[in-house]
Scaffold this active site. Structure first.
Site, PDB file in Angstrom:
ATOM      1  N   GLU A  40       0.870  -1.193   0.000  1.00 50.96           N
ATOM      2  CA  GLU A  40       0.000   0.000   0.000  1.00 50.96           C
ATOM      3  C   GLU A  40       0.898   1.231   0.000  1.00 50.96           C
ATOM      4  OE1 GLU A  40      -3.304   0.913  -0.277  1.00 50.96           O
ATOM      5  OE2 GLU A  40      -2.421   2.900  -0.047  1.00 50.96           O
ATOM      6  N   LYS A  77      -7.922   9.357 -17.040  1.00 53.32           N
ATOM      7  CA  LYS A  77      -7.360  10.115 -18.179  1.00 53.32           C
ATOM      8  C   LYS A  77      -6.410   9.237 -18.992  1.00 53.32           C
ATOM      9  CE  LYS A  77      -7.746  14.637 -16.108  1.00 53.32           C
ATOM     10  NZ  LYS A  77      -7.217  15.347 -14.966  1.00 53.32           N
ATOM     11  N   TYR A 131     -13.993  -2.300  -0.651  1.00 50.66           N
ATOM     12  CA  TYR A 131     -14.679  -1.693  -1.800  1.00 50.66           C
ATOM     13  C   TYR A 131     -15.733  -2.633  -2.373  1.00 50.66           C
ATOM     14  CZ  TYR A 131     -11.833   2.541  -2.302  1.00 50.66           C
ATOM     15  OH  TYR A 131     -11.248   3.766  -2.120  1.00 50.66           O
ATOM     16  N   GLU A 132     -15.430  -3.907  -2.379  1.00 48.85           N
ATOM     17  CA  GLU A 132     -16.377  -4.883  -2.936  1.00 48.85           C
ATOM     18  C   GLU A 132     -17.670  -4.901  -2.124  1.00 48.85           C
ATOM     19  OE1 GLU A 132     -14.558  -8.689  -3.359  1.00 48.85           O
ATOM     20  OE2 GLU A 132     -16.313  -9.632  -4.265  1.00 48.85           O
ATOM     21  N   ASP A 155      -7.045   1.844  -8.483  1.00 45.33           N
ATOM     22  CA  ASP A 155      -7.401   3.207  -8.914  1.00 45.33           C
ATOM     23  C   ASP A 155      -7.595   3.241 -10.433  1.00 45.33           C
ATOM     24  OD1 ASP A 155      -6.994   3.775  -6.283  1.00 45.33           O
ATOM     25  OD2 ASP A 155      -5.214   5.010  -6.560  1.00 45.33           O
ATOM     26  N   ASP A 212     -15.197  -2.806  -9.709  1.00 43.73           N
ATOM     27  CA  ASP A 212     -16.567  -2.387 -10.050  1.00 43.73           C
ATOM     28  C   ASP A 212     -16.543  -1.505 -11.291  1.00 43.73           C
ATOM     29  OD1 ASP A 212     -15.131  -0.395  -8.446  1.00 43.73           O
ATOM     30  OD2 ASP A 212     -16.880   0.827  -8.919  1.00 43.73           O
TER      31      ASP A 212
END
Ligand code: SAH
Length: 225
Positions: free
Chosen positions: A70, A123, A196-197, A119, A155
């Site tokens: 991380e 762009k 996040y899931e 992430d 996701d």
């Protein structure tokens, strides 16, 4: 990952014995089995966030060694706090930028790589920073054992489509590919949810997942098992 500057997180990390520290990382390639004190397979998660996934995996699979990577101290701190409550001998953490991954692990030293909810870097000019990009696949190629696999969940459909397009030209092949993981009973067996899931699936967002292996060693792999 929302960032707050938690006072003292760098100091806590610097003193933590669960963390393999920056100053010694350049000495680590080829030595990870020694660090864990056994010959068990090594699985890593890049961008582990607060570490729920990797901590649960380490609890459920004591015969596999896990390394959580991380880049932000304030997030890594949460994973360290979990270890302080209940220490797991088969789990270590590194605070680093994943671009340097091939300078930290030796050739073929890693058995599996997890990328969870990476992430998106939407762009175009930032495409090379996306963790499932061809540039990163080249780095993973250096450290992954023959027949080793990468598992990616997200996701974000745009990021997933990009990741799938990168595979063929970079020499990788999907053994598993789904646009709705949670609707697939078989793939859900043993699935450990990340932070996040949990958040996105509870909102009804479908979760995409692939499991990939290098084309060149596909015949020897057992990624579908
Ligand atoms: N895997 C967790 C967190 C996902 S958010 C989950 O699924 O719940 C993505 C995380 O990856 C963030 O914590 C971010 O700081 C980290 N990250 C993103 N790019 C990174 C990089 N290049 N190197 C290391 N960590 C990275």
């Amino acid at each position: 990952m929302r960032l707050r500057n938690i006072t003292g997180s760098r100091e806590v990390i610097a003193e933590s014995r669960y963390v393999v520290h920056e100053e010694v990382l350049h000495e680590c390639p080829g030595k990870w089995h020694g660090i864990f004190g056994n010959d068990n397979p090594i699985h890593i998660e890049i961008g582990m966030g607060k570490g729920k996934f990797i901590y649960t995996m380490a609890q459920e699979h004591p015969n596999i060694n896990y390394v959580g990577i991380e880049k932000y101290s304030s997030v890594l701190l949460r994973a360290i706090q979990k270890m302080e409550q209940e220490e797991l001998p088969n789990l270590k953490f590194i605070r680093m930028e994943a671009e340097e991954i091939a300078e930290v692990f030796g050739q073929g030293e890693i058995d599996r790589i997890y990328l969870n909810f990476s992430d998106p870097w939407p762009k175009d000019r930032h495409a090379k920073r996306r963790l499932p990009s061809a540039e990163f696949l080249g780095r993973y190629d250096k450290i992954l054992v023959r027949g080793g696999r990468i598992e990616f969940k997200t996701d974000n459909r745009d990021l997933f489509d990009f990741a799938v397009e990168e595979l063929e030209p970079a020499g990788w092949e999907a053994k598993v590919l789904t646009y709705d993981l949670h609707a697939d009973e078989k793939l859900m067996e043993g699935n450990v949810m990340t932070e996040y899931e949990e958040k996105f699936s509870s909102m009804g967002t479908p979760i995409c997942k692939y499991v990939i292996v290098r084309k060149k060693d596909c015949e020897s792999c057992n990624a579908t098992k």
